[in-house]
Structures are given as C-alpha cells and as structure tokens.
Design a protein around this motif. Structure first.
Motif, short mmCIF file in Angstrom:
data_model
loop_
_atom_site.label_atom_id
_atom_site.label_comp_id
_atom_site.label_asym_id
_atom_site.label_seq_id
_atom_site.Cartn_x
_atom_site.Cartn_y
_atom_site.Cartn_z
N THR A 1 0.81 -1.23 0.00
CA THR A 1 0.00 0.00 0.00
C THR A 1 0.84 1.27 0.00
N CYS A 2 2.10 1.19 0.46
CA CYS A 2 2.98 2.36 0.42
C CYS A 2 4.43 1.90 0.53
N CYS A 3 5.35 2.75 0.09
CA CYS A 3 6.78 2.42 0.10
C CYS A 3 7.58 3.64 0.54
N GLU A 4 8.73 3.40 1.12
CA GLU A 4 9.72 4.43 1.39
C GLU A 4 11.10 3.85 1.09
N TYR A 5 12.00 4.71 0.60
CA TYR A 5 13.31 4.28 0.13
C TYR A 5 14.36 5.18 0.78
N PHE A 6 15.37 4.57 1.42
CA PHE A 6 16.40 5.32 2.13
C PHE A 6 17.77 4.85 1.66
N ALA A 7 18.56 5.76 1.11
CA ALA A 7 19.93 5.45 0.71
C ALA A 7 20.90 6.12 1.65
N ASP A 8 22.08 5.51 1.79
CA ASP A 8 23.13 6.04 2.66
C ASP A 8 22.67 6.09 4.11
N CYS A 9 22.15 4.96 4.60
CA CYS A 9 21.69 4.85 5.99
C CYS A 9 22.88 4.65 6.92
N PRO A 10 22.68 4.79 8.23
CA PRO A 10 23.74 4.46 9.19
C PRO A 10 24.20 3.01 9.01
N VAL A 11 25.50 2.79 9.13
CA VAL A 11 26.07 1.47 8.78
C VAL A 11 25.64 0.37 9.75
N ASP A 12 25.27 0.74 10.98
CA ASP A 12 24.89 -0.29 11.95
C ASP A 12 23.41 -0.67 11.87
N CYS B 1 9.07 6.72 -5.30
CA CYS B 1 9.82 7.56 -4.38
C CYS B 1 11.28 7.67 -4.82
N PHE B 2 11.81 8.88 -4.65
CA PHE B 2 13.21 9.16 -4.89
C PHE B 2 13.97 9.04 -3.58
N ASN C 1 18.38 9.56 -1.99
CA ASN C 1 19.67 10.19 -2.25
C ASN C 1 20.52 9.37 -3.22
N LEU C 2 21.56 10.02 -3.74
CA LEU C 2 22.57 9.40 -4.60
C LEU C 2 21.98 8.84 -5.89
N GLY C 3 20.90 9.47 -6.36
CA GLY C 3 20.39 9.16 -7.69
C GLY C 3 19.60 7.88 -7.79
N GLN C 4 18.96 7.44 -6.72
CA GLN C 4 18.19 6.20 -6.75
C GLN C 4 16.69 6.51 -6.64
N ALA C 5 15.88 5.65 -7.26
CA ALA C 5 14.42 5.77 -7.17
C ALA C 5 13.80 4.40 -7.36
N MET C 6 12.54 4.27 -6.99
CA MET C 6 11.85 2.99 -7.12
C MET C 6 10.35 3.21 -7.20
N TYR C 7 9.65 2.19 -7.68
CA TYR C 7 8.20 2.18 -7.67
C TYR C 7 7.74 0.75 -7.85
N LEU C 8 6.48 0.51 -7.57
CA LEU C 8 5.90 -0.81 -7.74
C LEU C 8 5.36 -0.89 -9.17
N THR C 9 6.07 -1.64 -10.02
CA THR C 9 5.69 -1.71 -11.43
C THR C 9 4.54 -2.67 -11.68
N SER C 10 4.31 -3.60 -10.76
CA SER C 10 3.17 -4.51 -10.80
C SER C 10 2.81 -4.83 -9.36
N PRO C 11 1.70 -5.50 -9.10
CA PRO C 11 1.36 -5.80 -7.69
C PRO C 11 2.40 -6.65 -6.97
N THR C 12 3.32 -7.28 -7.71
CA THR C 12 4.27 -8.19 -7.08
C THR C 12 5.73 -7.78 -7.27
N GLU C 13 6.00 -6.70 -8.03
CA GLU C 13 7.38 -6.40 -8.40
C GLU C 13 7.75 -4.94 -8.12
N ILE C 14 8.98 -4.76 -7.63
CA ILE C 14 9.56 -3.45 -7.44
C ILE C 14 10.54 -3.19 -8.57
N GLN C 15 10.39 -2.04 -9.22
CA GLN C 15 11.35 -1.62 -10.25
C GLN C 15 12.22 -0.52 -9.67
#
Length: 1130
Positions: free
Chosen positions: A397-408, A976-977, A979-993
């Motif tokens: 139902t929703c997504c969030e994308y985080f790049a460059d997270c804390p290493v731990d 959702c966009f 950092n560092l030039g990455q983005a994603m979306y749900l291209t079908s009900p079962t797949e993330i592009q």
C-alpha cells in the motif's frame, strides 16, 4: 573536430537567466549566490534491476548444467534467476504472453515462444540479455516447442497439428515438415487437435513422439518420414513423459487418469492409473477426476521411479487447495499449494534423458509464489527461498526508500529479523545456484520499507542492487481481533476491508523511531529495542480532529449546562503519563439517539502485549468519531526524534503529539493556522442544528472567553494566540483531545463542528476545505526578520500555502519529560500553485540541512546499559543548523515544491529568489530534495510520465525524460526518490522496479549486474557398456544436419514465417561485444583444456613407447636364453 554540446550551451543560458532573475527579485548581487556543482552531464535515467515475484507467470524452464531458472509472464516479461543475488529482467517488445521457454543447455542461450506466434533467441552470455534472432509465424499458431539436448534443431508444434523445424543458429525454417494428416493417416476420422507434446526417444534420436490434444499419440520415424506406431485413447491428452530407457511413455488425461504405454504395444495401454480416483469393487472404471495437467516420470538407479503430477483431484474435493502429487513406489504424497499451479519442473542430476535421472528437487511455479521441494528428504520439505519473492505476501500500500543509511542499521534489523524465520525447511542449499555476482561499486547501505494491506511493515536490505528481507513488523497485533458482528462492523465503517492497511510511514534511521498511519485513522509510534518486553497496557491517545466553517449558524441561547464543568484557570491537569489499568475500556459514548461519538475505528487490545525484540509499541493515537461523523483518513505525517514530536494532518486539520509526554500539544483546523490573515474566502456550510451540543458555542476569535480553555494538558501558550489552540476538550472549543488510557478523562463535550466522509462532497465543501499535505521539521527562522534560528515545523497545504509553527522545547534530559513544549503558529512563508509536496532547507553554502535527530539508544537497558541510555538522553540532539553568527545575511534557503512549481526562498528575509514552473499541463506526483555525490537537486515525477531534476538553489532543469506514463495509481502511490540518484516504484502488484537518474551509476551498472552464464564443462554422456556397444541397444544418434538441412529437406515455404534479426542499436552492439568477449574467454579455456589434454596424451605416448622398448628388450633376452634348449629341458 571538437564535438559541439548544445546541452552545455543551454545550461549556460539558463544559468545566466536564473541569476538575473534572482538578482532582480532579492536585490542581492550575483556573486553572493553559491556555485552550483551539478550539471546535466551528471544525470542519466535508466532501469537498474527488478525485484519480486514475476507478475502473472505463464511458463518456466531450467538449465541443469548452468543451474539457472527462467520464468515467462503473460505480459511478455522474462525473469532469470541464478544464485541468490543474481537476477535479470528482460522484456519482449510485443508484450505477448510467453507460452514456452527452452534453454540451449550449457550454451548461454534461451528460446522463447510467444502467444503472438513469434519465437525468439536470447543471448544470455551478456549481463543484459538481448534477442539475437526472431521468427514470426504468419499462418499457424504455436502451441508447443521442444529443443533436444545438444541439438540445434528446434521442433515447433502448431494448432493445426503440424510440426515445423527451425535451425536455432541461423533461425531459419527447414523444409522438413511433419503434417498432421500424414502423422495420423487413417487412425482417426477427425482432426487430432493441436500439438500438445513433442519429444524424441531417449534411446533413439530418430524417433519422435507427438501428442495430439484429442488423444492420439504418434511415434514418428524422422528418417523414413512416416509413423511407426499410433496410440489412441478416448480422453484428451495434456502431457507426455518418457521412461529413460525409451521403451515406455506415460500420458496424462483430462479425466484424471495416467496411461502407461509400451512403444511396441499400440493396442491399449500397458497400465492405467487414477491417482486420486476411488476404485470401485466391481472392477468398473473409476469415477472421473479433474484433469492431470502435467506428469513427469523420473527414474533412480537404486530405487523406485518418481511420478510427479499436478491436478487430477477428485471432483468431490470442493474447496481443496491446488495440489502436487508425488508417487514414489507404493507411497503417494499430496502436497497442497497456496495458489494454483502454473507449471512445475523436476531437477535431476543429469541433463541426459537416456540415463537414470536421479531427481532431487521439484520447482513448482504458482500464480503468486515459487516453491522448491526437496525429494531426497522424508516428508518432502521445501527449500527456504532466498529470492525476494514475498513483496506481495499482502498487497503493498505504500513504500519508502532510504539510501546512505547508518552502517549499523542493517545488521541491527537483520539480527532481530533472523529470529522471525520459520523452521522446518530443507537443510540443503538452494539448488538454483548458477551465475556470478557483479562487482558492487556502491558501498553505501540502502533500505526499502514497504507497508501492506494486512498491517505488516517489511524492512528490506536494498544495498548493491540486491534485495533481501530484514525484518517484518505486524502492526495489527496492537488491536483487538474483530468479530463478525454488526457492532464491530459499524466501528470500522471508515473502510470496507483491510482496516489495518498502512497508509503512510515516517521513519528516522538515526534514532530508529518509526511511526505508521493506518487507513482507519490511527497512528502507532514504535521504538526499536533488542530486548523482549511485555506491555501491560498499551498507551493510547484519542483525538477529535474536525473542522467546519459555520459562520451562518448562530449559537442557541441558554440550553442548559452540561454534566461536566469546564477546567478553571490554574487547575491541575491530570498526569499524561498515567499507565495504570483504565477504569473503563474506552472514552467512547453513544448519544441517546444512537449517534456515535468519541468512538475509534479500531479497538486497542486491553490484554498484556508481549513484544519481541525489534520494533515495540510506544504510543497509539486514534482519531475518533465526532457527532456521528467518521474521522478523515490521515494524509500527511512527520516524525522528529530530536524533539520527541509526531505531527499528522488530514483534510480537517493537524495535530502535534508529544510522544515522550504522551500528550497532544496542538489540535486545530487548517484555517486556524492563518488566524485573522486567512487569504481565502471560504463559504459557509449549511447548518446541522440537530448535532448542536446542549451548551452555547464559543467563537474562535473571542480571546478572553477561550483563553484558559486553549491550553493543552502540558502546553503553555501565549495569550495573544489563544484562538489557534486546542483546548483540553472544553465545551464549544473547536477541537478537542481525549486522554490516554488510564488517565482521568478530560472534558470532551460534544460540539457542532463535524465533517462527513461522504463521497458526495458539495462544491461549497470543496471551496472551504484545505487539507494538510506535507510537514517538515527544521531549525530555522520562524518569522520574517528573525535574528536567531529556533526549532520549527513547516506545514504545507492542498491550496499551496506554507505555514510556520514555532516550537519552544525544554532542555534535554529530565526537564524534557517534565516541562511543557510551547507551540506557536508564526504565519505564512509562501504560496505556490497546487498542493505542497516537499519542503527542505539549505545553508548559505548550498549544503542540505537535515532535520535534527537523536541517536539510537537501548530503551529497555538495565544496569550499566541504563547509565549509557541516560547519558544519551541528556545529550544535546544532533543538529546541523548554521551558527547564529550568520544572522546579518541570508543564512538559509527554504526549498518548496508543489504540484505545479518550485520556489527557493531566502531566510530570514523570506524573499523568493528563484521560481520555476515545473509543469503546466500535468501535475507532480512525487517530489524530493535529494543529495547527490557532488550537490543537491529537486527530483520530480509527473503524472504525464516525465522524470525531472532541478538544480539547487537555481532551479535549472538538468534532466527531463518522458519515462513512464501514469497507467496505474499503484505507481503514483509507491514512487519515491532517494539520495545518490536512486528511485523505485511498484511496477506490478508483485514487483519493485528500481531506477537510477545518476550518470555515474548508469556507467557502473554493467559491472554491478550479475553474470548469468559461466563456463561450465558439460557432464560426460552415460557409458553405453560393453554388451550394449557389442550387441546394440544403447542410444543411437541421428545426423539432423543432413536430414533437416537444405540439401535434403529443401527450402521452407516462403510465406510461412518471417525472420527478424536482433536489434542493431547500441544495446545490441554492447551485447554483441559482451558476447564476443564471453566467446573469446570460452575459446581460450577450450584451448587451454585442449593443450592440457594433448600434453597428457604426449606423456602417455612416451610412457607407452618406453614400456614397449622394455618389453622388446626382455623378450630378446628370453629368446637368447631359450634358443639352444630342447623341449624337454623346459
């Protein structure tokens, strides 16, 4: 000649234009603005990788030597899987369904047949597979495809019953055709139907078995071009399988039977089996069952053969789940599946069909899952699937994308998530283990969070273009399980189904605090802990959040007082931290006429909640019904771990919650944020006098009358702004709050301001309503001309207004838990066209200013750990705001992006220095201010499919690509966009592009992708044995080149099929180059092997010569010794 770059010229012109605009608007000289490091050359858009289960799968194939799996879908997609982390996605341009797949085993190639009657040859020896050849049939429909092992001739069966033969090297048709009427001759008066099976005899390549749908099987002699035998059965055929010795074959039929035939006994089947049919005692035919859609017959060297089949269940098993049946000796195992079976394949130790197969696993392709069953262990356990195929376990139902997270962070989530894994899997390693990983040049951690319809939240490790589930959180555990009675259904009227579905998520990676908003107008705040706890009573805040402009109504006179008194000035507020058991289960009430009031949509559980390590509930906030009106769903949400605050809003207004003190600080309608400076003319709604309270109403602009009532339990508010604030629930106050469970309830008298959720919103409502669409916590200048920065909350609305709310926080540590937080609206910052989507702040050098955050500590620590926790809590929160020494000049820039335009505003002067119209004909769906390697930019995704980036602070267009038209709201909801030039979306009900808009990532992508093909030596063919070689009976080969070649077979009919060469564009060239490199590497390995074998041959020859010389010498010596002896002397 130097290459002319028009893009750079345009960028220069735009930069000059932007600079002139800025100097004109702000009055600042050009050289005071920071230099922008990002240029158009830093951006390029391309797809990186696709994760998840192939949507609507239709076919499957397996390469037993390379150990890779291919799955085709109904939309023409191809998904290839090797070892965990090696995946590949390809797409046929036509989009037609993939009906059959055939690997050229150990050759690095794959043949796909589509529903549009085209056949394609894919080159898998490159990191991005490409089509080498295509063949489009014009006159006949393709129904079945078969490619024998180590053969370059492909058999294609058609709907008319004919079989055509294609050379896979040149993708040309052979003149050799098996016509249906020649195959059946007089054995049937009617057409036999489409070809449903083709395969050659394991022991004789010159014999081809052809299965027709109507029930006829033909054993065809390729050399003599005639049928040797014909086998007729009165039920339709679905599949055929050989015994490895080539003397028997088995057919599956539409009545649920299996027939086993001897190839030389064509009269009737050798044996008929009905695996799931009831056997009558009188010897009659068993009752018919459902069709057996596929059967495989696999032999073992030391035990009984395996017969594996799908379907065939009895018709009286109504409601039973789809099953795979494994028959081994006298045992029959029925394995139930969660979804319908699309296809299955048996994995065997050898690729040779004329040897004992030794099956060890079965790959079962279901409509929504991929299951691999271990045949070698008792009970047939399944392998633990290492691929990220459970994204759709419950609809996303929703997504969030985080790049460059804390290493731990990833290790912490993995450690708690590893305890959630199921038991009972096979102990063996995953059998699909081909390919090699790419060279991961991206070293930063990436996390994807998905919210689901059943209330679960999943955390995924998305680093280095891979995806692996880390941790799964079930939010529905907080609530009581609903019983199917009318009362419960009335409480959840806000949604018809999936009442626990996640709508919005807010997460702070540094503090690991998480807040989720559900569709039932509820929020749950979670804190991360490594220790298990048991929560006796879940902390609950119930909030009345409503809004209605109702100037047309006049308050009724008199009307009698209520049964509760208003809080008097200076009266002690009940403690918000009360955690004892509640004196009553809820503060909800129904009026005498049955109108629900103060009723939440979901009921929080009253029994103790055992919480395992991971995310544990800190606080639950629920919006309640007001005067029979259900609460509006939450539209925006933000969290700040440094301030200890959560803010959420909907179409009525907003509320600020202090989750440390468990209280509501601010609760008001959107119009009250403006105060007396509301720029919009809002029309009144029609009165609803039946819902008036007994007492009189208080006008929101009456300062003295509402002053004391406008204080929340732990907030102190300035007297000249009292009209903005929520009271503790006093009569006539616009908005009110119900207390935490266990606390003495505040006065929450009913009031007249209500709002219907009905979809039939009038035009008057549309004009009056202004929803809250975005929030941003920051440390900035609260008002125009301020000299110092303070913690603030910026609020964006659906009418394009950005408003500031100042936050006055107590000192960190104990004082933060005891002293109140002061919240004060500070006026309007900016107005834009369209709803506000995103806000961010830059310092005077253009550096991104993230909101302040608190570092994570163990909340349930004891002993020495608790001392560390207390130290962490007393520490000042991490803040990267500029120092106050920059007071005299513009020291910050606010970046605001709406559905239509973007603005950059200098602070504290609040001058708009840059403005850019993003789109006129469409609107922005998602906008984010993102950090690249060398600068910051605004990234936008529009409803017309364009992806754009704008420079900061100049708002110069750097990228504009027409990427993806909005065909599904799923894309808008999940795009959702980060950092560092990455983005994603749900291209079908079962797949993330996943996609990238970074030039650097695009250039390195080829190295990051895994390799599907790796040079592997083909296993040796089975030994024929001495007696079989002497007397015959072993496998006989066939010179297909001579038989099917143009010399003997002639040319195929010209109009039958059209040859289409592979793409000649840049991708094709890259693929060809990659393929050549792979070919050269393979040739070099072959040469090395040949040289090694020649060296061994030389050594063996020399040894044989030496042995022969020695033997000759000994023979000569013996001859001399015995030369003069008589026979009787021996």
């Amino acid at each position: 000649m130097k290459k002319f770059n028009i893009r750079k010229v345009l960028d220069g012109l735009k930069e000059q234009a932007s600079s002139s605009v800025s100097s004109g608007q702000s009055g600042a000289p050009e050289n005071n603005l920071m230099h922008e490091t990002l240029q158009s050359e830093n951006f390029q858009l391309c797809k990186t990788v696709r994760h998840g289960f192939p949507y609507q799968p239709s076919s499957m194939a397996h390469d037993p030597v390379q150990k890779i799996l291919a799955i085709g879908t109904q939309s023409g997609a191809l998904r290839l899987f090797g070892r965990p982390g090696v995946e590949c996605y390809c797409q046929h341009e036509s989009g037609a369904a993939v009906i059959s797949l055939q690997f050229l085993i150990n050759e690095g190639a794959l043949v796909s047949a589509l529903a549009d009657d085209s056949v394609h040859l894919w080159n898998l020896r490159q990191r991005r597979p490409a089509i080498l050849h295509s063949l489009k049939f014009n006159r006949e429909r393709i129904t079945f495809v078969h490619l024998p092992f180590q053969s370059k001739w492909l058999y294609i069966g058609t709907e008319k019953g004919n079989i055509h033969i294609v050379n896979v090297e040149s993708f040309t048709l052979s003149g050799y055709v098996i016509m249906w009427n020649k195959a059946i001759e007089l054995s049937s008066k009617a057409h036999p139907g489409p070809v449903v099976h083709i395969s050659d005899n394991p022991m004789d390549e010159g014999k081809l078995i052809i299965g027709y749908e109507a029930g006829i099987v033909v054993l065809w002699d390729l050399k003599s071009k005639k049928a040797d035998y014909r086998y007729t059965y009165d039920e339709a055929i679905h599949s055929v399988a050989w015994h490895h010795e080539g003397k028997q074959f088995i057919c599956s039929h539409s009545d649920g039977t299996l027939t086993i035939w001897n190839i030389k006994g064509q009269g009737k089947p050798f044996q008929t089996i009905t695996p799931h049919g009831k056997q009558p005692k009188d010897g009659k035919k068993p009752e018919p069952c459902k069709p057996i859609l596929k059967v495989e017959y696999k032999t073992t060297r030391l035990g009984d053969p395996f017969m594996i089949l799908s379907g065939g269940l009895s018709y009286d098993t109504v409601g039973r789940r789809p099953c795979l049946t494994v028959m081994h000796g006298k045992s029959t195992a029925v394995l139930e599946m969660d979804y319908p079976i699309v296809d299955f394949l048996t994995l065997c130790e050898t690729p040779y069909s004329n040897d004992f197969q030794e099956p060890y696993a079965v790959v079962v392709l279901l409509e929504k899952d991929l299951v691999v069953i271990d045949l070698a262990q008792n009970g047939y356990p399944i392998f633990e699937n290492p691929y990220p195929l459970t994204i759709h376990e419950s609809p996303v139902t929703c997504c969030e994308y985080f790049a460059d997270c804390p290493v731990d962070l990833i290790p912490a989530l993995y450690s708690v998530g590893s305890r959630q894994k199921r038991q009972g899997y096979s102990k063996k390693e995953w059998p699909i283990s081909g390919g090699n990983w790419g060279l991961g040049t991206q070293s930063y951690p990436e996390i994807i969070i998905t919210g689901h319809a059943d209330g679960t939240v999943k955390f995924w490790d998305a680093s280095a273009i891979m995806l692996q589930v880390l941790y799964k959180l079930k939010t529905a555990k907080v609530f009581e399980k609903s019983r199917n009675n009318k009362e419960d259904k009335q409480n959840t009227e806000i949604v018809d189904e999936d009442p626990f579905a996640i709508q919005i998520m807010a997460w702070c990676p540094e503090s690991r605090m998480l807040c989720v908003a559900g569709v039932s107008a509820n929020l749950i705040i979670y804190r991360f802990s490594r220790q298990e706890i048991t929560t006796e009573v879940v902390q609950l805040l119930e909030v009345r959040l409503q809004y209605e402009v109702n100037d047309m109504e006049s308050p009724p006179e008199g009307g009698g007082g209520g049964d509760r008194d208003l809080p008097t000035p200076g009266a002690a507020s009940p403690s918000p931290q009360t955690t004892g058991p509640p004196t009553h289960p809820s503060t909800s009430s129904n009026s005498s006429d049955g109108v629900r009031d103060n009723v939440p949509c979901l009921k929080v559980r009253s029994t103790p909640l055992k919480q395992s390590s991971g995310y544990q509930v800190e606080l639950v906030v629920q919006l309640v019904w007001v005067s029979g009106e259900p609460p509006q769903q939450i539209t925006s949400l933000a969290l700040n771990s440094s301030y200890g605050l959560i803010v959420f809003g909907n179409s009525n207004g907003l509320a600020v919650v202090d989750y440390l003190q468990k209280t509501v600080l601010l609760n008001l309608g959107t119009v009250e944020l403006y105060g007396s400076n509301d720029p919009y003319q809002r029309q009144a709604r029609s009165p609803r006098k039946t819902r008036q309270p007994a007492g009189g109403l208080c006008d929101i602009n009456e300062g003295s009358a509402s002053e004391d009532r406008c204080k929340s339990p732990t907030s102190v508010l300035a007297s000249n702004h009292q009209q903005f604030y929520n009271g503790g629930g006093g009569r006539g106050v616009l908005l009110s709050v119900c207390p935490p469970r266990g606390a003495n309830p505040l006065d929450h008298r009913d009031n007249s301001f209500s709002r219907s959720r009905s979809s039939s919103v009038t035009s008057i409502d549309k004009e009056a309503r202004e929803a809250i669409t975005s929030f941003h916590f920051c440390e900035t200048f609260a008002r125009k001309g301020d000299s110092a920065i303070t913690p603030c909350l910026y609020v964006g609305t659906s009418l394009g207004t950005v408003l500031a709310v100042a936050l006055n926080l107590p000192p960190a540590g104990e004082q933060r838990l005891l002293q109140p937080v002061i919240v004060l609206p500070s006026g309007t910052l900016a107005r834009l066209k369209g709803s506000i989507l995103r806000m961010a702040f830059l310092d005077n050098t253009g550096t991104f200013l993230p909101p302040a955050f608190e570092t994570w500590y163990e909340p349930n620590a004891a002993g020495a750990d608790s001392e560390e926790r207390d130290k962490a809590r007393k520490r000042r929160p991490v803040s990267v705001s500029p120092s106050t020494s920059q007071e005299l000049q513009e020291s910050q820039y606010a970046v605001v992006c709406s559905e239509k335009q973007a603005k950059v505003i200098a602070l504290p002067s609040q001058n708009c220095i840059f403005k850019h119209s993003i789109t006129e004909t469409s609107f922005v769906l998602r906008a984010d201010v993102v950090q690249m390697n060398i600068g910051n930019c605004v990234a936008c995704f529009c409803a017309n499919g364009h992806i754009m980036t704008l420079s900061l602070p100049g708002l110069r267009p750097l990228l504009d690509v027409n990427y993806l038209p909005l065909t599904d709201m799923r894309i808008a909801r999940t795009f959702c966009f980060t950092n560092l030039g990455q983005a994603m979306y749900l291209t079908s009900p079962t797949e993330i592009q996943r996609i990238t808009y970074s030039q650097e990532t695009c250039e390195n992508l080829q190295e990051m992708l895994g390799e599907l093909f790796t040079p592997v030596e083909t296993p040796e063919a089975p030994n024929r044995g001495f007696f079989k070689g002497l007397f015959g009976g072993g496998a006989t080969s066939l010179d297909r080149e001579e038989l099917f070649g143009e010399t003997q077979a002639g040319k195929a009919s010209r109009g039958l099929a059209q040859h289409i060469p592979g793409p000649q564009g840049l991708e094709g060239m890259k693929g060809a180059a990659s393929g050549v490199v792979a070919d050269l590497a393979r040739a070099r390995i072959a040469l090395d092997e040949r040289g090694q074998k020649l060296g061994e041959l030389d050594e063996r020859t020399a040894a044989m010569l030496a042995s022969a010389d020695s033997f000759g010498k000994h023979a000569h010596d013996m001859m001399l010794k015995c030369k003069d002896k008589k026979w009787y002397q021996f």
